[in-house]
Scaffold this active site. Sequence first.
Site, PDB file in Angstrom:
ATOM      1  N   GLY A  29      38.709  49.521  51.135  1.00 16.91           N
ATOM      2  CA  GLY A  29      38.870  48.912  49.946  1.00 16.91           C
ATOM      3  C   GLY A  29      37.985  49.468  48.940  1.00 16.91           C
ATOM      4  O   GLY A  29      37.092  50.342  49.150  1.00 16.91           O
ATOM      5  N   ALA A  85      35.443  42.472  51.786  1.00 15.71           N
ATOM      6  CA  ALA A  85      36.243  41.154  52.076  1.00 15.71           C
ATOM      7  C   ALA A  85      36.995  40.808  51.029  1.00 15.71           C
ATOM      8  O   ALA A  85      36.534  41.041  49.799  1.00 15.71           O
ATOM      9  CB  ALA A  85      35.605  40.214  52.739  1.00 15.71           C
ATOM     10  N   GLY A  97      42.172  42.156  54.553  1.00 20.42           N
ATOM     11  CA  GLY A  97      43.543  42.523  54.691  1.00 20.42           C
ATOM     12  C   GLY A  97      44.258  42.867  53.310  1.00 20.42           C
ATOM     13  O   GLY A  97      45.438  43.283  53.316  1.00 20.42           O
ATOM     14  N   GLY A  98      43.376  42.368  52.123  1.00 23.68           N
ATOM     15  CA  GLY A  98      44.396  42.543  50.886  1.00 23.68           C
ATOM     16  C   GLY A  98      44.643  43.993  50.502  1.00 23.68           C
ATOM     17  O   GLY A  98      45.922  44.189  50.078  1.00 23.68           O
ATOM     18  N   GLU A 105      40.554  47.453  60.861  1.00 22.02           N
ATOM     19  CA  GLU A 105      39.313  46.918  60.509  1.00 22.02           C
ATOM     20  C   GLU A 105      38.698  46.111  61.620  1.00 22.02           C
ATOM     21  O   GLU A 105      37.409  45.989  61.888  1.00 22.02           O
ATOM     22  CB  GLU A 105      39.339  46.207  58.998  1.00 22.02           C
ATOM     23  CG  GLU A 105      39.420  46.806  57.954  1.00 22.02           C
ATOM     24  CD  GLU A 105      39.735  46.221  56.582  1.00 22.02           C
ATOM     25  OE1 GLU A 105      39.004  46.965  55.693  1.00 22.02           O
ATOM     26  OE2 GLU A 105      40.205  45.163  56.602  1.00 22.02           O
TER      27      GLU A 105
END
Length: 232
Positions: A29, A85, A97-98, A105
């Site tokens: 991310g 997160a 999980g975006g 992860e």
Amino acid sequence: MDAREMKIKAAEAALAHVESGMRLGIGTGSTAEEFVRLLAEKVAGGFRVEGVPTSERTARLCVELGVPLKSLDELPALDLTIDGADEVDAGLRLIKGGGGALLREKIVAAASERMIVIADESKLVETLGAFALPIEVNPFGLVSTRIAIEKVAARLGLSGELDLRQSGDGEFTTDGGHHIIDASFGRIPDAEALSSELNSIPGVVEHGLFINMAALAIIAGPAGARTLQANR
Ligand SMILES: O=C[C@H](O)[C@H](O)[C@H](O)COP(=O)(O)O
């Protein structure tokens, strides 16, 4: 301070927990990528780490920036994982999980002695659920799995849209070859119960609720970074 600067502040504070010689899980991310950039500078200066990436995307960035990588099979026990997160609550329960990396992860975090979450303060919430919960599902039997998720949600008093995540002109596919259903429950008062109910559905590969996994959360705001500790 803009959002990117806050992510960098959180990543900098996390780097202080990394010691030379560590076996490190490396998250996925935009926030985790700021951490990778800072880590790469330290590595270029002689700092030694071995990293296990949580996604192909993170692996590519690490290779590009010269952060040494190993597979989780080569390094099955890690000292520390640093990851971002989508939501964090005061009990350090997370939604992740975006970016679609939640399965790797979670596997990497579970193989680590400690997990530290890094985020800007927009991710800190009172109750999880405003961010749609990513649920990784096997492509086989998708309709049945969706019905099972709806039943579980209804039993827990939850409802909302279940959207099969799209990418380009088709379904989004994870690094593991699965799809993602984003569940817009709005508010998840009992994340523990939802987690264990979702785990009991055979077509659910994994979900984005990370409970009792993070030891610390480093949350950055305009005034700097502060650390929240898990009460357990
Ligand atoms: O699948 C992706 C991950 O769980 C990310 O850590 C999460 O979506 C947060 O990403 P970002 O730091 O870009 O907000």
